[in-house]
Design an enzyme around this catalytic site. Structure first.
Site, PDB file in Angstrom:
ATOM      1  N   LYS A  54      -9.283   8.978  22.789  1.00 47.22           N
ATOM      2  CA  LYS A  54      -8.803   9.935  21.786  1.00 47.22           C
ATOM      3  C   LYS A  54      -8.723  11.331  22.392  1.00 47.22           C
ATOM      4  O   LYS A  54      -7.774  12.070  22.142  1.00 47.22           O
ATOM      5  CB  LYS A  54      -9.736   9.924  20.561  1.00 47.22           C
ATOM      6  CG  LYS A  54      -9.531   8.681  19.710  1.00 47.22           C
ATOM      7  CD  LYS A  54     -10.639   8.443  18.702  1.00 47.22           C
ATOM      8  CE  LYS A  54     -10.417   7.082  18.030  1.00 47.22           C
ATOM      9  NZ  LYS A  54     -11.534   6.648  17.193  1.00 47.22           N
ATOM     10  N   GLN A  98     -16.925   8.981  14.809  1.00 46.20           N
ATOM     11  CA  GLN A  98     -16.715   7.642  15.362  1.00 46.20           C
ATOM     12  C   GLN A  98     -17.701   6.654  14.731  1.00 46.20           C
ATOM     13  O   GLN A  98     -18.915   6.872  14.742  1.00 46.20           O
ATOM     14  CB  GLN A  98     -16.899   7.692  16.890  1.00 46.20           C
ATOM     15  CG  GLN A  98     -16.601   6.393  17.604  1.00 46.20           C
ATOM     16  CD  GLN A  98     -15.137   5.970  17.515  1.00 46.20           C
ATOM     17  OE1 GLN A  98     -14.231   6.781  17.683  1.00 46.20           O
ATOM     18  NE2 GLN A  98     -14.902   4.704  17.236  1.00 46.20           N
ATOM     19  N   ASP A 121      -8.892  10.388   9.416  1.00 48.79           N
ATOM     20  CA  ASP A 121      -9.082   8.934   9.439  1.00 48.79           C
ATOM     21  C   ASP A 121      -8.719   8.317   8.090  1.00 48.79           C
ATOM     22  O   ASP A 121      -8.564   7.099   7.983  1.00 48.79           O
ATOM     23  CB  ASP A 121     -10.557   8.612   9.733  1.00 48.79           C
ATOM     24  CG  ASP A 121     -10.751   8.017  11.116  1.00 48.79           C
ATOM     25  OD1 ASP A 121      -9.754   7.593  11.730  1.00 48.79           O
ATOM     26  OD2 ASP A 121     -11.916   7.970  11.570  1.00 48.79           O
TER      27      ASP A 121
END
Ligand code: NAD
Length: 297
Positions: A54, A98, A121
């Site tokens: 990422k 994460q 997200d």
């Protein structure tokens, strides 16, 4: 029938190219780069690989990447305090924590603490609710990437029968919502579904998000179906000591029956990061009140 291979890798590269151009345009107009903050707690090897990927992709697209690596024994209070700081930081347009978090941390509480307008997200209940009610928020990256591939391959999805196998909050449920938004007739199958082969056999579109290697067999499919394989499973390779990645669909068998299919790797996987960059850029434009043609992404 020999299926067309849906090239997610190529599609994602082209999308990242467009994102790069728009990220440069954003920097020129806003006087700063769009910024993504990624928080990693602990040293889970797979998470470290994802976070590195990422970071590279964010910088590669001309955006700012803020990495926060915290020790595995970080307290809930310290993690929430960091999220609060990132919520208040004007240089940060997107926040990604994460997952999975270490067991002692409450994932739902951490996601709930992220400002919904920075939740790139799309996991916050506000964004899940907006997706369910047709509002404008952020959609989880993997299912959004799947919809982009389906639209590209099939055009108008209206009236098609779609089966989503898996009902997780991250993939299955938002995938089903998106297909409904495209006017598909949607069935969600899961671990308690009776006669999965018969359910799959009715579908024009099959999205497999189960986490079981090669579970969906070619002979289950309707002739010409479009198959999106979200699964990423590491299995032993024929060469001793080596491993390889396979999806949730038996690719060989399915290729003989499907009209089109995503490979693993190189299908859905590359789309996930590209959509994360897309969501971050969209957030940046929205937060600065700048015009962006979101359909160009
Ligand atoms: P999950 O474990 O949260 O959910 C799996 C779902 O599969 C559950 O809803 C369960 O009901 C269903 N299921 C389990 N066994 C079943 C069976 N025998 N028949 C029918 N349904 C069954 O998993 P997830 O987070 O949704 O991920 C699914 C897969 O997608 C995993 O392989 C994961 O690694 C992969 N994934 C890939 C990406 C990507 O970027 N390509 C992103 C997220 C997840």
């Amino acid at each position: 029938m020999t299926a067309v291979i849906i090239d997610g890798k190529g599609f994602a590269e082209r999308l990242r190219g467009r994102i790069g151009t728009l990220a440069a345009q954003f920097e020129e107009q806003a006087g700063r780069k769009a910024g993504l903050a990624v928080v990693l707690v602990g040293e889970d090897p797979a998470s470290q690989v994802y976070v590195r990927g990422k970071h590279r992709a964010t910088v590669g697209a001309g955006m700012e990447s803020f990495e926060h690596r915290l020790a595995a024994d970080t307290s809930q209070a310290d993690l929430l305090a960091l999220v609060e700081r990132l919520n208040a930081d004007d240089a940060v347009d997107g926040i990604l924590v994460q997952l999975p978090l270490p067991d002692h941390l409450d994932e739902q509480a951490v996601i709930a603490a992220i400002a919904p307008e920075k939740d790139v997200d799309g996991f916050h209940v506000i964004n899940a609710g907006r997706l369910a009610t047709g509002g404008t928020g952020f959609v989880p990256c993997t299912p959004y990437g799947c919809i982009m591939l389906l639209r590209d391959r099939l055009g108008d999805l209206s009236g098609m029968d779609a089966v989503v196998i898996g009902r997780s909050n991250i993939v299955g449920k938002p995938m089903a919502q998106l297909l409904l938004g495209e006017n598909c007739t949607v069935t969600i199958a899961h671990s308690r579904t009776k006669d999965l082969p018969a359910v799959v056999g009715r579908a024009d579109i099959v999205v497999a998000a189960v986490g079981r290697p090669e579970m969906v067999k070619g002979e289950w499919l309707k002739d010409g179906a479009t198959v999106i394989d979200v699964g990423i499973n590491r299995v032993a390779a024929s060469e001793e000591g080596k491993t390889r990645l396979v999806g949730d669909v038996d690719f060989g068998g399915a290729s003989e029956r499907a009209g089109a299919i995503t490979p693993v790797p190189g299908g859905v996987g590359p789309m996930t990061i590209a959509v994360l960059l897309r969501n971050t850029l969209v957030s940046a434009f929205r937060r600065e009140g700048l015009e962006l043609d979101e359909s160009a992404l």
